[in-house]
Enzyme design. Structure first.
Site, short mmCIF file in Angstrom:
data_model
loop_
_atom_site.label_atom_id
_atom_site.label_comp_id
_atom_site.label_asym_id
_atom_site.label_seq_id
_atom_site.Cartn_x
_atom_site.Cartn_y
_atom_site.Cartn_z
N HIS A 58 -4.49 0.95 9.87
CA HIS A 58 -5.61 1.64 10.61
C HIS A 58 -6.82 2.04 9.59
O HIS A 58 -7.90 2.46 10.05
CB HIS A 58 -5.20 2.94 11.07
N GLY A 77 0.76 -1.02 0.00
CA GLY A 77 0.02 0.06 0.01
C GLY A 77 0.71 1.18 -0.01
O GLY A 77 0.46 2.35 0.51
N LYS A 101 2.85 1.19 6.15
CA LYS A 101 2.85 2.74 6.53
C LYS A 101 1.29 3.18 6.38
O LYS A 101 0.96 3.36 5.42
CB LYS A 101 3.66 3.22 5.79
N ASP A 143 -3.33 -6.67 -5.24
CA ASP A 143 -4.41 -6.73 -3.82
C ASP A 143 -3.73 -7.01 -2.87
O ASP A 143 -3.30 -8.46 -2.81
CB ASP A 143 -5.31 -7.07 -4.35
N MET A 144 -3.41 -6.11 -1.78
CA MET A 144 -2.89 -6.89 -0.48
C MET A 144 -3.72 -7.92 0.10
O MET A 144 -3.11 -8.79 0.92
CB MET A 144 -2.49 -5.57 0.47
#
Length: 374
Positions: free
Chosen positions: A277, A216, A273, A259-260
């Site tokens: 969240h 990301g 990073k 795509d993670m």
């Protein structure tokens, strides 16, 4: 006519007026964000900087190309932003020179220096201000109360999705301007954050690695900074195709479209990073499990996941500004069902993802580095 009576016995008149002032202050706080955005979009920090770091109101009007008739309004804007500490302002001289009354002089501050772009927006937090304080996001928060009331809606969608009809990242994919604004903001914020982290703890975090994948990682600002500080570390960035397509191809960082939630390339370390969240605990654990698979058994001796994010309550003593900013960030993340976690929350998702141990180090007023070990 109906009359409303306030029980004055509850608090003194002085306290009552003070608390009324607080209500006004908090209700009008959105104007502070708008004033900051206005100054950035007018190029006021740039105008003061080009004038040597200090400028009269007339200098600012001329330097931003505003009509001279706007000077009284600029004066009110700069008065407010000076009271807030964005700039500092001197009192106008009492003497009259050449038949003209003296003007106040406005000076740049350490904060306003971060808003100077002067030809390079990606080295300035001006684009972060423009991203956070833009109608797309601000309008979203008008529906926060509706989302909280609707249990069915809040259990299946974020209030961004309820407002706009699509998820936050779907919006960025379909809206080129929003995508560019988001990525530019992240580049600017990453440069400052990574500069501090690399200076304060770079060797401890990245020194023993030979490869790293930034999941990301957007346009690769963090990876580029790591690569510059540690040339022996091969850095790559994994992000969605519409993000990678616009990334700079300078050869320093390898960009991988993906795509993670589906796969993460193998590397000694995975960097996350300001990613986790954005997701609830369930999705966070999914991502972390894929990260763990990516670093094991590639280099088990040094393999780790590096998380740069807020840890609520981190540090032995929090000043009011840091504490409130963290809480604001947590509330902000609600618009896409994200959350800022305290140490207990981070430990929960790290352990559930199968990691054996972790370490947290507070490196800036807001951000900590969390290292999770398989």
């Amino acid at each position: 006519m109906h009359k409303t009576h306030i029980n004055m016995n509850v608090q003194s008149p002085e306290d009552l007026i003070q608390h009324q002032c607080l209500v006004f202050h908090h209700s009008l706080s959105y104007v502070k964000s708008m004033a900051l955005k206005c100054a950035v979009e007018l190029g006021i920090p740039n105008a003061i900087h080009r004038h040597g770091g200090s400028a009269t109101l007339s200098d600012i009007v001329a330097g931003t190309g505003l009509p001279v008739s706007r000077l009284p309004y600029v004066q009110r804007l700069m008065n407010f932003l000076s009271i807030c500490g964005v700039f500092t302002e001197s009192n106008p001289p009492a003497a009259v020179t050449d038949g003209k009354k003296g003007e106040a002089v406005v000076y740049k501050t350490p904060m306003s220096r971060l808003l100077i772009d002067d030809g390079n927006k990606l080295s300035s937090l001006s684009c972060l201000v423009q991203f956070v304080v833009n109608p797309l996001l601000v309008n979203t928060f008008f529906d926060m109360h509706t989302w909280l009331k609707d249990e069915q809606a809040s259990s299946t969608k974020s209030f961004f999705e309820m407002t706009h009809g699509c998820g936050r990242f779907e919006m960025a994919k379909s809206n080129a301007d929003d995508n560019a604004m988001f990525n530019n903001a992240m580049v600017a914020a990453s440069q400052i954050t990574m500069e501090v982290i690399l200076r304060e703890a770079g060797c401890d975090i990245f020194g023993g690695l030979s490869s790293l994948v930034d999941v990301g990682g957007g346009h690769g600002a963090a990876s580029a900074a790591i690569s510059a500080a540690f040339p022996h570390v091969k850095c790559s960035v994994l992000d969605l195709p519409h993000v990678v397509d616009k990334a700079p191809a300078d050869g320093t960082v390898q960009f991988i479209a993906g795509d993670m939630f589906e796969f993460i390339p193998k590397a000694d370390a995975v960097l996350l990073k300001w990613v986790l969240h954005c997701w609830d605990d369930q999705d966070c654990v999914k991502i972390l499990r894929l990260c763990r698979e990516a670093i094991v058994p590639a280099r088990e001796a040094v393999g780790k996941v590096i998380i740069i994010d807020i840890v609520m309550g981190a540090g032995s003593s929090q000043d009011t500004l840091s504490k409130e900013t963290r809480a604001l960030t947590d509330l902000y993340m609600m618009h896409l069902n994200g959350v800022e976690r305290d140490e207990r929350g981070w430990e929960k998702v790290i352990r559930e993802a199968g990691f054996c141990d972790y370490k947290i180090v507070l490196v800036t007023a807001l951000y900590s580095v969390i290292e999770a070990y398989p």
